[in-house]
Write an enzyme that holds these catalytic residues in place. Sequence first.
Site, PDB file in Angstrom:
ATOM      1  N   LYS A  38       0.751  -1.314  -0.055  1.00 28.58           N
ATOM      2  CA  LYS A  38      -0.023   0.101  -0.351  1.00 28.58           C
ATOM      3  C   LYS A  38       1.194   1.404   0.189  1.00 28.58           C
ATOM      4  O   LYS A  38       0.488   2.139  -0.234  1.00 28.58           O
ATOM      5  CB  LYS A  38      -0.677   0.183   0.842  1.00 28.58           C
ATOM      6  CG  LYS A  38      -1.986  -0.969   1.193  1.00 28.58           C
ATOM      7  CD  LYS A  38      -3.026  -0.893   1.885  1.00 28.58           C
ATOM      8  CE  LYS A  38      -4.231  -2.339   1.909  1.00 28.58           C
ATOM      9  NZ  LYS A  38      -5.658  -2.077   3.252  1.00 28.58           N
ATOM     10  N   ASP A  70     -10.243   2.958   1.978  1.00 34.31           N
ATOM     11  CA  ASP A  70     -10.315   2.033   3.299  1.00 34.31           C
ATOM     12  C   ASP A  70     -10.929   3.274   4.059  1.00 34.31           C
ATOM     13  O   ASP A  70     -11.734   3.132   5.058  1.00 34.31           O
ATOM     14  CB  ASP A  70      -9.255   1.825   4.048  1.00 34.31           C
ATOM     15  CG  ASP A  70      -8.221   1.094   2.980  1.00 34.31           C
ATOM     16  OD1 ASP A  70      -9.057  -0.304   3.008  1.00 34.31           O
ATOM     17  OD2 ASP A  70      -7.498   0.872   3.237  1.00 34.31           O
TER      18      ASP A  70
END
Length: 291
Positions: free
Chosen positions: A73, A110
């Site tokens: 990420k 997210d």
Amino acid sequence: MSVEGTETLYAEVIGDPIAQSKSPAIHGFWLEKLGLRAEYRACHVRAEELEEYFALRRKDPRWRGCNVTMPHKQAVLPLLDRIDPLAERIGAVNTVTRGEDGTLTGYNTDAAGFLEPLRPLLERTHLFRMARVLGTGGAARAIVAALAAQNVVIVLAGRDPGKARALLDELDPGGEHHVAPLAHFSEPTDFAFDDRAGCFDLIVNASPLGMAGQPPLAFDFSHAPPGSVVYDIVTHPLDTEFLQAARAAGFVTLDGLTMLIGQAAEAFGKFFGAEPPRADGDAELRRLLTA
């Protein structure tokens, strides 16, 4: 990393490992429901393969993008042409899209996925909002950024309070947030909470503790103000000991599938230009994922 030739549009999820990902099942379910001629796949990409992966995919007009899971990420950031401001602030990307000219843009869904089930509560006016967030890893970054943007005062707990303070100072330097050692919440407290009427209180496990193969999360619910919402982002097992204890103590709970499906819905729209079918509140999808 190769994909067999086909004219079908596709997106995928990349990570190392990747076999455990529920993303193909989630996106595949929505694609089938909508009757879209597209696919969503899992692709095992190691750290040393990331640069080659994106070099190949940016040349493929059938590729709509990918979700990015651990441990990539943050590593993907220098490989992208543009980073959405929220993802840049969080310092992590979990969704990459390809433009018609081959440019790659990184997003973080997210944060939106985490907030989705909380929005009906956060739309109300509160006298005070506080969240106790347990964990200081990558997931906590998105959660802290999301909550700070909703005017929530955060108590961030980690094994290293110095790391927790640095994270808060980086993501919301003007906020009046607090840190605590994670062990602080493992022992009972006789603290007398004040009147919580008109307040919003949240307890979040943003750590891997309680996940299969990990130690349990030690949390004594005497630290939870009355009326708190208890949220665990762990997805395996789905019903963690932490959530079981919270329900036994009378608290409302949210499990890890809630955030996982929410962030996937944000990414699905970016990949396929359509809203996923969620009229049943994800009940059928949840049955599929927990079968």
